[in-house]
Design a protein around this motif. Structure first.
Motif, PDB file in Angstrom:
ATOM      1  N   GLY A   3       0.798  -1.035  -0.080  1.00  0.00           N
ATOM      2  CA  GLY A   3       0.007   0.059  -0.140  1.00  0.00           C
ATOM      3  C   GLY A   3       0.733   1.193   0.019  1.00  0.00           C
ATOM      4  N   ASP A   4       0.210   2.167   1.057  1.00  0.00           N
ATOM      5  CA  ASP A   4       1.308   3.476   0.788  1.00  0.00           C
ATOM      6  C   ASP A   4       2.272   3.441   1.831  1.00  0.00           C
ATOM      7  OD1 ASP A   4      -0.774   4.597  -0.693  1.00  0.00           O
ATOM      8  OD2 ASP A   4      -2.077   5.105   0.992  1.00  0.00           O
ATOM      9  N   GLY A   5       2.890   2.476   2.359  1.00  0.00           N
ATOM     10  CA  GLY A   5       4.098   2.575   3.196  1.00  0.00           C
ATOM     11  C   GLY A   5       4.435   1.198   3.837  1.00  0.00           C
ATOM     12  N   PRO A   6       5.536   1.037   4.349  1.00  0.00           N
ATOM     13  CA  PRO A   6       6.204  -0.097   4.814  1.00  0.00           C
ATOM     14  C   PRO A   6       5.216  -0.898   5.711  1.00  0.00           C
ATOM     15  CG  PRO A   6       7.692   1.681   5.263  1.00  0.00           C
ATOM     16  CD  PRO A   6       6.273   2.410   4.803  1.00  0.00           C
ATOM     17  N   ILE A   7       5.629  -2.465   5.808  1.00  0.00           N
ATOM     18  CA  ILE A   7       4.802  -3.070   6.793  1.00  0.00           C
ATOM     19  C   ILE A   7       5.644  -4.211   7.473  1.00  0.00           C
ATOM     20  CG2 ILE A   7       4.300  -4.837   5.045  1.00  0.00           C
ATOM     21  CD1 ILE A   7       1.804  -5.383   6.215  1.00  0.00           C
ATOM     22  N   VAL A   8       5.512  -4.219   8.824  1.00  0.00           N
ATOM     23  CA  VAL A   8       6.233  -5.364   9.166  1.00  0.00           C
ATOM     24  C   VAL A   8       5.725  -6.733   9.156  1.00  0.00           C
ATOM     25  CG1 VAL A   8       6.985  -6.126  11.586  1.00  0.00           C
ATOM     26  CG2 VAL A   8       6.795  -3.761  11.191  1.00  0.00           C
ATOM     27  N   ARG A   9       6.555  -7.596   8.444  1.00  0.00           N
ATOM     28  CA  ARG A   9       6.216  -8.773   7.866  1.00  0.00           C
ATOM     29  C   ARG A   9       6.635  -9.838   8.875  1.00  0.00           C
ATOM     30  NH1 ARG A   9       3.162  -8.555   3.888  1.00  0.00           N
ATOM     31  NH2 ARG A   9       4.148  -7.988   1.737  1.00  0.00           N
ATOM     32  N   ASP A  10       7.592  -9.589   9.715  1.00  0.00           N
ATOM     33  CA  ASP A  10       8.187 -10.426  10.770  1.00  0.00           C
ATOM     34  C   ASP A  10       8.826  -9.745  11.949  1.00  0.00           C
ATOM     35  OD1 ASP A  10       8.549 -13.235  11.675  1.00  0.00           O
ATOM     36  OD2 ASP A  10      10.977 -13.081  11.203  1.00  0.00           O
ATOM     37  N   ALA A  11       8.621 -10.340  13.221  1.00  0.00           N
ATOM     38  CA  ALA A  11       9.170  -9.926  14.385  1.00  0.00           C
ATOM     39  C   ALA A  11       9.639 -10.821  15.395  1.00  0.00           C
ATOM     40  CB  ALA A  11       8.335  -8.833  15.015  1.00  0.00           C
ATOM     41  N   LEU A  12      10.531 -10.856  16.116  1.00  0.00           N
ATOM     42  CA  LEU A  12      11.164 -11.720  17.059  1.00  0.00           C
ATOM     43  C   LEU A  12      11.804 -10.957  18.253  1.00  0.00           C
ATOM     44  CD1 LEU A  12      12.528 -14.663  17.549  1.00  0.00           C
ATOM     45  CD2 LEU A  12      14.457 -13.612  16.369  1.00  0.00           C
ATOM     46  N   TRP A  13      11.536 -11.799  19.395  1.00  0.00           N
ATOM     47  CA  TRP A  13      12.253 -11.416  20.508  1.00  0.00           C
ATOM     48  C   TRP A  13      13.338 -12.410  20.859  1.00  0.00           C
ATOM     49  CZ3 TRP A  13      12.248  -7.012  23.576  1.00  0.00           C
ATOM     50  CH2 TRP A  13      11.286  -6.174  23.549  1.00  0.00           C
ATOM     51  N   ILE A  14      14.547 -12.092  21.171  1.00  0.00           N
ATOM     52  CA  ILE A  14      15.365 -13.082  21.886  1.00  0.00           C
ATOM     53  C   ILE A  14      15.747 -12.438  23.105  1.00  0.00           C
ATOM     54  CG2 ILE A  14      17.705 -13.857  21.749  1.00  0.00           C
ATOM     55  CD1 ILE A  14      17.550 -13.676  18.734  1.00  0.00           C
ATOM     56  N   VAL A  15      15.531 -13.334  24.190  1.00  0.00           N
ATOM     57  CA  VAL A  15      15.536 -12.932  25.678  1.00  0.00           C
ATOM     58  C   VAL A  15      16.313 -13.840  26.362  1.00  0.00           C
ATOM     59  CG1 VAL A  15      14.208 -12.497  27.686  1.00  0.00           C
ATOM     60  CG2 VAL A  15      13.458 -12.048  25.621  1.00  0.00           C
ATOM     61  N   LYS A  16      17.287 -13.310  27.052  1.00  0.00           N
ATOM     62  CA  LYS A  16      18.434 -14.372  27.911  1.00  0.00           C
ATOM     63  C   LYS A  16      18.079 -13.879  29.143  1.00  0.00           C
ATOM     64  CE  LYS A  16      21.462 -16.501  26.304  1.00  0.00           C
ATOM     65  NZ  LYS A  16      21.291 -17.885  25.786  1.00  0.00           N
ATOM     66  N   ASP A  17      18.118 -14.901  30.243  1.00  0.00           N
ATOM     67  CA  ASP A  17      18.180 -14.630  31.657  1.00  0.00           C
ATOM     68  C   ASP A  17      19.701 -14.210  32.080  1.00  0.00           C
ATOM     69  OD1 ASP A  17      15.463 -15.153  31.917  1.00  0.00           O
ATOM     70  OD2 ASP A  17      15.748 -17.315  32.289  1.00  0.00           O
TER      71      ASP A  17
END
Length: 118
Positions: free
Chosen positions: A104-118
């Motif tokens: 459409g008129d702008g960018p779109i987030v196709r994928d997202a990820l969190w990486i979390v370490k204790d």
């Protein structure tokens, strides 16, 4: 190494945490955040590989393989946003900004990820 960034191939791909030769995929560390549907890798025991070569998207012209260690892949123009929210958490977003009709008129987030370490 928890994350490996590469860009040679002209596409985007994110792996599950996987060892070097692909014989071990750490799916035990993978979950999905119920609030936003984003994948979370908690204390992964192997490396997550991000291929960010989308500046040259569209040059492959062939079917994309789908091995068990591949979480997501797209062959389109875009870029990655990587945010370190503290010393133990990283969020990555693949933002498509080019060659697909649903942008459409702008960018779109196709994928997202969190990486979390204790």
């Amino acid at each position: 190494v928890h994350v490996s960034l590469g860009g040679q191939i002209h596409a985007y791909e994110r792996t599950y945490p996987v060892n070097t030769n692909g014989t071990f995929v750490d799916l035990a560390s993978v979950s999905v955040n119920e609030e936003d549907g984003v994948d979370v890798y908690s204390n992964p025991t192997a490396t997550t590989h991000l291929v960010l070569g989308t500046g040259g998207a569209g040059h492959l012209g062939e079917d994309w393989p789908d091995p068990e260690w591949s979480a997501k892949n797209y062959e389109e123009y875009g870029y990655a946003r990587i945010m370190f929210t503290n010393s133990s958490a990283m969020k990555m977003e693949f933002v498509a900004n080019g060659n697909e009709d649903d942008i459409g008129d702008g960018p779109i987030v196709r994928d997202a990820l969190w990486i979390v370490k204790d």
